[in-house]
Design an enzyme around this catalytic site. Structure first.
Site, mmCIF file in Angstrom:
data_model
loop_
_atom_site.group_PDB
_atom_site.id
_atom_site.type_symbol
_atom_site.label_atom_id
_atom_site.label_comp_id
_atom_site.label_asym_id
_atom_site.label_seq_id
_atom_site.Cartn_x
_atom_site.Cartn_y
_atom_site.Cartn_z
ATOM 1 N N ARG A 112 0.631 -1.129 0.074
ATOM 2 C CA ARG A 112 -0.110 -0.183 0.019
ATOM 3 C C ARG A 112 0.767 1.251 0.061
ATOM 4 O O ARG A 112 2.086 1.103 0.027
ATOM 5 C CB ARG A 112 -1.070 -0.064 1.093
ATOM 6 C CG ARG A 112 -0.038 0.077 2.466
ATOM 7 C CD ARG A 112 -1.270 0.285 3.770
ATOM 8 N NE ARG A 112 -0.363 0.369 4.907
ATOM 9 C CZ ARG A 112 -1.003 0.291 6.157
ATOM 10 N NH1 ARG A 112 -2.427 -0.007 6.227
ATOM 11 N NH2 ARG A 112 -0.369 0.735 7.148
ATOM 12 N N ASN A 150 -5.228 7.594 4.502
ATOM 13 C CA ASN A 150 -4.905 7.036 5.571
ATOM 14 C C ASN A 150 -3.300 7.341 6.028
ATOM 15 O O ASN A 150 -2.611 7.122 4.967
ATOM 16 C CB ASN A 150 -5.049 5.591 5.359
ATOM 17 C CG ASN A 150 -4.941 4.859 6.691
ATOM 18 O OD1 ASN A 150 -5.796 5.093 7.515
ATOM 19 N ND2 ASN A 150 -4.099 3.831 6.636
ATOM 20 N N GLU A 151 -3.263 7.924 6.991
ATOM 21 C CA GLU A 151 -2.025 8.047 7.635
ATOM 22 C C GLU A 151 -0.697 8.684 6.589
ATOM 23 O O GLU A 151 0.017 8.024 6.204
ATOM 24 C CB GLU A 151 -1.556 6.945 8.212
ATOM 25 C CG GLU A 151 -2.134 6.473 9.266
ATOM 26 C CD GLU A 151 -1.690 5.099 10.135
ATOM 27 O OE1 GLU A 151 -1.032 4.571 9.304
ATOM 28 O OE2 GLU A 151 -2.036 4.973 11.120
ATOM 29 N N GLU A 305 -7.796 5.138 15.486
ATOM 30 C CA GLU A 305 -7.456 3.833 15.319
ATOM 31 C C GLU A 305 -6.787 3.320 16.629
ATOM 32 O O GLU A 305 -5.769 4.163 17.105
ATOM 33 C CB GLU A 305 -6.611 3.303 14.283
ATOM 34 C CG GLU A 305 -7.246 3.409 12.834
ATOM 35 C CD GLU A 305 -6.211 2.774 11.864
ATOM 36 O OE1 GLU A 305 -5.154 2.310 12.044
ATOM 37 O OE2 GLU A 305 -6.225 3.252 10.777
ATOM 38 N N GLU A 353 -2.316 -8.264 6.755
ATOM 39 C CA GLU A 353 -2.470 -8.016 8.271
ATOM 40 C C GLU A 353 -3.798 -8.924 8.623
ATOM 41 O O GLU A 353 -4.372 -8.652 9.433
ATOM 42 C CB GLU A 353 -2.999 -6.409 8.664
ATOM 43 C CG GLU A 353 -1.846 -5.507 8.328
ATOM 44 C CD GLU A 353 -2.065 -3.965 8.458
ATOM 45 O OE1 GLU A 353 -3.449 -3.449 8.519
ATOM 46 O OE2 GLU A 353 -1.174 -3.308 8.763
ATOM 47 N N HIS A 356 -3.633 -9.493 12.268
ATOM 48 C CA HIS A 356 -3.740 -8.486 13.295
ATOM 49 C C HIS A 356 -4.924 -8.239 14.122
ATOM 50 O O HIS A 356 -6.351 -8.822 13.736
ATOM 51 C CB HIS A 356 -4.058 -7.121 12.428
ATOM 52 C CG HIS A 356 -3.685 -5.767 13.182
ATOM 53 N ND1 HIS A 356 -4.728 -5.275 13.936
ATOM 54 C CD2 HIS A 356 -2.515 -5.056 13.151
ATOM 55 C CE1 HIS A 356 -4.272 -4.163 14.425
ATOM 56 N NE2 HIS A 356 -3.105 -3.999 14.153
HETATM 57 C C1 GAL Z 1 -2.391 1.667 11.009
HETATM 58 C C2 GAL Z 1 -3.047 1.629 9.468
HETATM 59 C C3 GAL Z 1 -4.144 0.874 9.561
HETATM 60 C C4 GAL Z 1 -3.443 -0.788 9.912
HETATM 61 C C5 GAL Z 1 -3.068 -0.669 11.153
HETATM 62 C C6 GAL Z 1 -2.514 -1.808 11.743
HETATM 63 O O1 GAL Z 1 -1.237 2.325 10.917
HETATM 64 O O2 GAL Z 1 -3.776 2.996 9.567
HETATM 65 O O3 GAL Z 1 -4.600 0.523 8.152
HETATM 66 O O4 GAL Z 1 -2.471 -1.105 8.999
HETATM 67 O O5 GAL Z 1 -2.005 0.421 11.358
HETATM 68 O O6 GAL Z 1 -1.681 -1.567 13.104
#
Ligand code: GAL
Length: 687
Positions: A112, A150-151, A305, A353, A356
């Site tokens: 990504r 995103n970020e 998040e 992920e 996760h």
């Molecule tokens: C964030 C990101 C998410 C996911 C997450 C995993 O930084 O915005 O999409 O990757 O980390 O911890």
């Protein structure tokens, strides 16, 4: 504008990626969301290839059905523009929009964030997909907020970036002579004769130019903000009632000056993933929540998040212990977040992920984490009244991204200078003393604070130096650490003795740096009455590591001296009365307990105690005070495995009610205390 639109109370939910699941699962999702009282989801963050599988060919049908389903169930969407992950066709159509590393390697699709932020094709495509989404969903009842991208944090060194960097430099410096001066290009024959000679700091033979590296980060921060604001412009035009935000990610690889961005956002949103489990994770949480509140200028912000597990630096997943997810959540809320969102709602079956943590894990809703999520949804409902109340923070820590970036530069006098580490150590000492801190810009008006800490502000501008000086002259108290005030905005050393920016207010002149080897330490012994102020018995001493300096007093009094090595007998810690205030200087890296002593002495001298006459919390217990008019809330988080007892008699909280348990609190007699269970939370309200 109340944000997110249509969400009453605190936000609760997370990243929702229905495109990864068959439609039957969506129905189970919304039923479970209702059970957990989820009221907001971040939708479509990585859905570009599902929305536009081929260039120019959009398939919104599935997203229409998801948005409708959410609306039917009273769940709102922070609808994302999916521009952090262009689809595979994008890189093939526009190879020049794929990012390039400093060594010239051009990346390919496969992960990504694989795009160049300065590539015209990327910018056009990003605005295009944002426009299509806004046209489609303007007026949709589920649309609560735009979650742009995103970020933001992607870096690139390609020719598009080189061109944009030069444009930015021309604006900043106007003429080449000014740039040559600021970058000290007389050193190593780097003088530029034409703008075209300048490039991004690509891979080179040896150390790069620190001023060029810093300017490149400043430029990237602006370039990424332009990416954001181009999207925001179309979203605002098409949906003027809908707030627009983007989620901040924090790390030394991120070339984004969040504080400066925050000045221009509808609301600040952060992602937070502590890389350590246990108590350090709680301290990390408090640190980041205080940063977010400070970036938001004290207004509400949003935890966009977090995870139901911790992922440590080596990628190992550490399950949060029962109750820990709630404590992290309430810590954010106590420090000003308008709710708590998670990555992600349902754990992915595949993809990078897949393992996760999520609120609904692979085992399904019959799990501890989901049960805790249901309880958390109910708890957040009870804590909604905290929203918007002021967080009481009597102390400020100076924070500046540019000072951090400068201290990541090449050619520093020690590899062990650690900006973030110094800030975290200062914050931790205050947290443990029961004092909440704001992070303030050096040039901010500091008069509202009783004490200001200045850890490792290596780069200090004229404005920052003046602001600290004025604050102290007017009666403020500061503590300045070594490696502060060393260079100016162009990373050029303030000459005439360190710390140039703070010499006058501190009443010292540092002649020479004496960085220490990792194996070295230096004994530091208080002078006279200072031992008692530092909480030391007669024969005790402090320990300095990492760094030492040859300090001369120029008006300051000596608090403690080095007693060994080359610096034996010379000042290590000083205190200076300047105008109406006091400025402390610490020229060495004190051990954690010793730093707490120094900060404790400065707090005492500045008259700072825990708020509302509260006692200092027991070890492992966090307290935060909120206030709105006559109402006050005391948030207590017990991170220990044993219950803790807080003697609240004589404080405003001796009679109140606990929003967590719904019970009445009375601790009128001196021997009565509020007991917070092991790993538990109390939010005591009093009027
Ligand atoms: C964030 C990101 C998410 C996911 C997450 C995993 O930084 O915005 O999409 O990757 O980390 O911890």
């Amino acid at each position: 504008m109340r944000w997110p639109r249509g969400v009453d109370g605190l936000c609760f939910g997370g990243d929702y990626n229905p495109e990864q699941w068959p439609e039957e699962t969506w129905h189970e999702d919304v039923a479970l969301m209702r059970e957990a009282r989820v009221n907001l989801v971040s939708l479509g963050v990585f859905s570009w290839s599902a929305i536009e599988p081929r260039q120019g060919h959009t398939t919104f049908g599935w997203l229409d059905r998801v948005m409708d389903l959410l609306a039917e169930n009273g769940i709102m969407a922070a609808l994302a523009t999916p521009t952090a992950s262009p689809p595979p066709w994008f890189g093939l159509a526009y190879p020049d929009a794929l990012p390039v590393w400093p060594d010239g390697t051009r990346l390919t699709h496969g992960s990504r964030d694989t795009y160049c932020p300065a590539a015209p094709a990327y910018r056009r495509a990003a605005v295009g997909i944002a426009t299509a989404l806004a046209q489609r969903y303007a007026g949709h009842p589920a649309l609560a907020m735009w979650h742009v991208h995103n970020e933001y944090g992607t870096t690139c060194y390609c020719d598009h970036v080189a061109k944009a960097f030069r444009r930015w430099l021309r604006q900043r410096y106007t003429c080449l002579e000014a740039l040559n001066e600021a970058w000290t290009t007389a050193f190593w024959s780097q003088r530029y004769g034409e703008w075209e000679e300048i490039g991004p700091p690509r891979a080179t033979q040896y150390l790069g130019n620190p001023a060029q590296l810093l300017d490149f980060r400043r430029f990237l921060s602006g370039e990424l903000f332009s990416c954001f604001s181009e999207q925001r412009a179309v979203l605002r035009e098409l949906t003027p009632q809908v707030p627009v935000t983007t989620n901040f990610v924090f790390g030394d690889w991120v070339p984004v000056d969040h504080r400066r961005w925050a000045e221009d956002l509808d609301c600040v949103a952060i992602d937070h993933y502590p890389a350590v489990p246990g108590l350090p994770a709680a301290e990390h949480t408090a640190f980041h929540a205080d940063l977010a509140r400070s970036w938001a200028g004290g207004r509400p912000w949003l935890l966009m998040e977090q995870a139901s597990s911790t992922v440590n630096a080596s990628g190992r997943l550490v399950a949060k212990r029962p109750g820990e997810m709630a404590r992290h959540t309430v810590a954010h809320v106590a420090r000003g977040s308008r709710g708590a969102m998670f990555f992600q709602w349902r754990a992915s079956r595949g993809g990078a992920e897949q393992h996760h943590a999520a609120l609904v894990g692979h085992a399904g809703p019959g799990s501890r984490v989901f049960r805790e999520a249901v309880d958390l949804g109910a708890l957040l409902g009870r804590l909604a009244e905290l929203d918007g109340a002021t967080v009481e923070a009597p102390v400020a820590i100076l924070w500046d991204a540019e000072a951090w970036w400068a201290l990541l530069g090449p050619g520093l006098p020690s590899p062990d200078l650690d900006y973030l580490g110094a800030l975290q150590a200062a914050h931790r000492a205050l947290l443990r003393a029961g004092i909440t801190a704001d992070f303030a810009a050096p040039e901010a008006d500091l008069r509202g604070y009783r004490l200001v800490l200045v850890p490792s502000l290596y780069l200090t501008s004229d404005q920052g130096a003046t602001s600290v000086r004025r604050y102290v002259a007017g009666g403020g108290h500061v503590v300045v650490w070594y490696s502060s005030g060393v260079v100016d905005l162009d990373t050029r050393v303030w000459i005439g003795g360190h710390p140039g920016a703070f010499r006058e207010v501190l009443g010292v002149r540092v002649e020479e740096f004496h960085p220490l080897l990792p194996s070295d330490s230096l004994p530091v012994v208080p002078d006279g009455a200072s031992a008692a102020a530092l909480g030391l018995a007669a024969a005790e001493q402090l320990t300095g590591r990492v760094w030492a300096e040859h300090v001369h007093c120029a008006g300051a009094e000596i608090v403690a001296r080095y007693t060994a090595g080359q610096l034996a007998g010379l000042p290590a810690i000083t205190r200076n009365e300047y105008g109406e205030g006091i400025a402390w200087y610490c020229s060495t890296g004190l051990d954690e307990a010793d730093l707490a002593r120094l900060i404790g002495a400065a707090l005492a001298r500045a008259g700072v105690t825990p708020p509302a006459g509260l006692p200092s919390p027991p070890s492992g217990v966090e307290i935060v005070l909120r206030r709105s008019g006559q109402i006050r809330w005391l948030c207590v988080l017990n991170h220990n495995d044993e219950p803790c007892s807080l003697p609240l008699a004589g404080t405003p909280f001796s009679a109140g009610s606990d929003l967590v348990t719904g019970s009445v609190v009375t601790t009128a007699a001196p021997d009565e205390a509020v007991i917070v269970p092991a790993g538990g939370i109390a939010v005591i309200r009093c009027e």
